[in-house]
Design a protein around this motif. Structure first.
Motif, PDB file in Angstrom:
ATOM      1  N   UNK A  13       0.859  -1.183   0.000  1.00 39.66           N
ATOM      2  CA  UNK A  13       0.000   0.000   0.000  1.00 39.66           C
ATOM      3  C   UNK A  13       0.896   1.235   0.000  1.00 39.66           C
ATOM      4  N   UNK A  14       0.650   2.124  -0.941  1.00 39.91           N
ATOM      5  CA  UNK A  14       1.466   3.329  -1.079  1.00 39.91           C
ATOM      6  C   UNK A  14       0.578   4.570  -1.072  1.00 39.91           C
ATOM      7  N   UNK A  40      13.230   4.489 -13.764  1.00 40.31           N
ATOM      8  CA  UNK A  40      14.180   5.406 -13.150  1.00 40.31           C
ATOM      9  C   UNK A  40      14.419   6.609 -14.059  1.00 40.31           C
ATOM     10  N   UNK A  41      14.392   7.806 -13.474  1.00 38.52           N
ATOM     11  CA  UNK A  41      14.629   9.033 -14.220  1.00 38.52           C
ATOM     12  C   UNK A  41      13.388   9.663 -14.818  1.00 38.52           C
ATOM     13  N   UNK A  42      12.278   8.930 -14.867  1.00 42.65           N
ATOM     14  CA  UNK A  42      11.034   9.479 -15.412  1.00 42.65           C
ATOM     15  C   UNK A  42      10.344  10.352 -14.364  1.00 42.65           C
ATOM     16  N   UNK A  43       9.502  11.274 -14.826  1.00 38.74           N
ATOM     17  CA  UNK A  43       8.836  12.198 -13.908  1.00 38.74           C
ATOM     18  C   UNK A  43       7.762  11.474 -13.111  1.00 38.74           C
ATOM     19  N   UNK A  44       7.737  11.769 -11.807  1.00 41.11           N
ATOM     20  CA  UNK A  44       6.869  11.052 -10.885  1.00 41.11           C
ATOM     21  C   UNK A  44       6.298  12.000  -9.829  1.00 41.11           C
ATOM     22  N   UNK A  45       5.129  11.647  -9.302  1.00 41.15           N
ATOM     23  CA  UNK A  45       4.617  12.320  -8.113  1.00 41.15           C
ATOM     24  C   UNK A  45       5.474  11.919  -6.919  1.00 41.15           C
ATOM     25  N   UNK A  46       5.442  12.717  -5.870  1.00 36.87           N
ATOM     26  CA  UNK A  46       6.137  12.377  -4.638  1.00 36.87           C
ATOM     27  C   UNK A  46       5.283  11.363  -3.883  1.00 36.87           C
ATOM     28  N   UNK A  47       5.895  10.274  -3.418  1.00 31.86           N
ATOM     29  CA  UNK A  47       5.120   9.248  -2.737  1.00 31.86           C
ATOM     30  C   UNK A  47       5.973   8.349  -1.882  1.00 31.86           C
ATOM     31  N   UNK A  60       0.900  10.180   3.988  1.00 32.48           N
ATOM     32  CA  UNK A  60       0.869  11.313   3.051  1.00 32.48           C
ATOM     33  C   UNK A  60       1.447  12.567   3.703  1.00 32.48           C
ATOM     34  N   UNK A  61       1.111  12.800   4.973  1.00 33.71           N
ATOM     35  CA  UNK A  61       1.656  13.963   5.678  1.00 33.71           C
ATOM     36  C   UNK A  61       3.166  13.847   5.837  1.00 33.71           C
ATOM     37  N   UNK A  62       3.647  12.637   6.057  1.00 30.38           N
ATOM     38  CA  UNK A  62       5.090  12.409   6.164  1.00 30.38           C
ATOM     39  C   UNK A  62       5.787  12.737   4.844  1.00 30.38           C
ATOM     40  N   UNK A  63       5.217  12.277   3.743  1.00 33.64           N
ATOM     41  CA  UNK A  63       5.794  12.556   2.421  1.00 33.64           C
ATOM     42  C   UNK A  63       5.818  14.058   2.157  1.00 33.64           C
ATOM     43  N   UNK A  64       4.730  14.744   2.500  1.00 28.81           N
ATOM     44  CA  UNK A  64       4.665  16.192   2.285  1.00 28.81           C
ATOM     45  C   UNK A  64       5.700  16.926   3.132  1.00 28.81           C
ATOM     46  N   UNK A  65       5.857  16.504   4.374  1.00 29.00           N
ATOM     47  CA  UNK A  65       6.847  17.133   5.258  1.00 29.00           C
ATOM     48  C   UNK A  65       8.251  16.942   4.697  1.00 29.00           C
TER      49      UNK A  65
END
Length: 227
Positions: A13-14, A40-47, A60-65
């Motif tokens: 689960x991500x 690898x190297x492709x554009x991605x959302x932060x997760x 999600x809050x941890x990733x945002x921080x």
């Protein structure tokens, strides 16, 4: 563990974060070049993956921080993405969130450290997996939110003109609004406080600055924009 549970498959689960900001009349999305395979190297959302000791919201809050250095920001779940082959490496179910970030407040050093880059919504690159679909659904959610609740303090400075607020709404909805009708509608909601200060850059006469009234900023409103 109950025997009934052991009969069923286990999945990862991500969380993936659609981080949106606003700058110079453009709604922008924060993306980073993926640092590992696959893609690898492709554009991605932060997760990241949800850990054993945390909820999806906490993840999600941890990733945002970690990404933008902020904690107290607007965040809402977009939905679950669970296509069996969405990640070629493993069966990963991802919960997508969108977050609204003030460009003058986020930690630019954090963003640089992650190699992230702000992209105008109108010029987004191709993204990995189903991240493009996540962004599309997040924008629909944002438009629904902005249609019923004033989105100003989450993306604009503490004080702004009605023109600046209208430009923000035009960026969110990707269409123009009649200046007179927009002004009349926004002022009728009684959610803004006019300040005794003007911005002289918009006209010779100057335009008054406004700020959001804290006591009503969170309540539901009559529909602002028909989605």
């Amino acid at each position: 563990m109950m025997k009934h549970y052991t009969k069923h498959p286990k999945h990862f689960v991500a969380v993936d974060c659609v981080i949106l900001g606003y700058d110079e009349g453009e709604l922008c999305l924060l993306l980073y070049p993926r640092g590992f395979e696959p893609s690898k190297g492709a554009w991605s959302l932060m997760g990241g993956f949800v850990q054993d000791n945390e909820s999806a919201d906490a993840a999600a809050k941890r990733v945002l921080k970690q990404t933008i250095g902020l904690e107290e920001i607007f965040m809402e779940q977009v939905g679950a993405f669970a296509n069996p082959d969405r990640d070629p490496e493993a069966r990963v179910i991802s919960l997508a969130y969108y977050a609204l970030v003030r460009m003058d407040e986020h930690d630019k050093a954090c963003v640089r450290e992650n190699g992230a880059h702000w992209w105008p919504i109108s010029e987004l690159p191709e993204m990995i997996f189903d991240h493009g679909e996540m962004v599309e659904q997040a924008l629909v959610k944002l438009q629904q939110e902005a249609g019923y609740r004033l989105i100003g303090k989450e993306l604009l400075a503490d004080k702004f003109t009605l023109l600046q607020l209208r430009k923000l709404y035009e960026a969110i909805f990707q269409r123009e609004f009649d200046p007179g009708n927009f002004r009349k509608k926004i002022l009728s909601l009684n959610v803004l406080e006019r300040l005794n200060e003007k911005d002289s850059s918009e006209s010779k006469k100057g335009a008054f600055y406004y700020s959001c009234k804290n006591e009503v900023a969170e309540r539901g409103l009559d529909r602002i924009v028909k989605v």
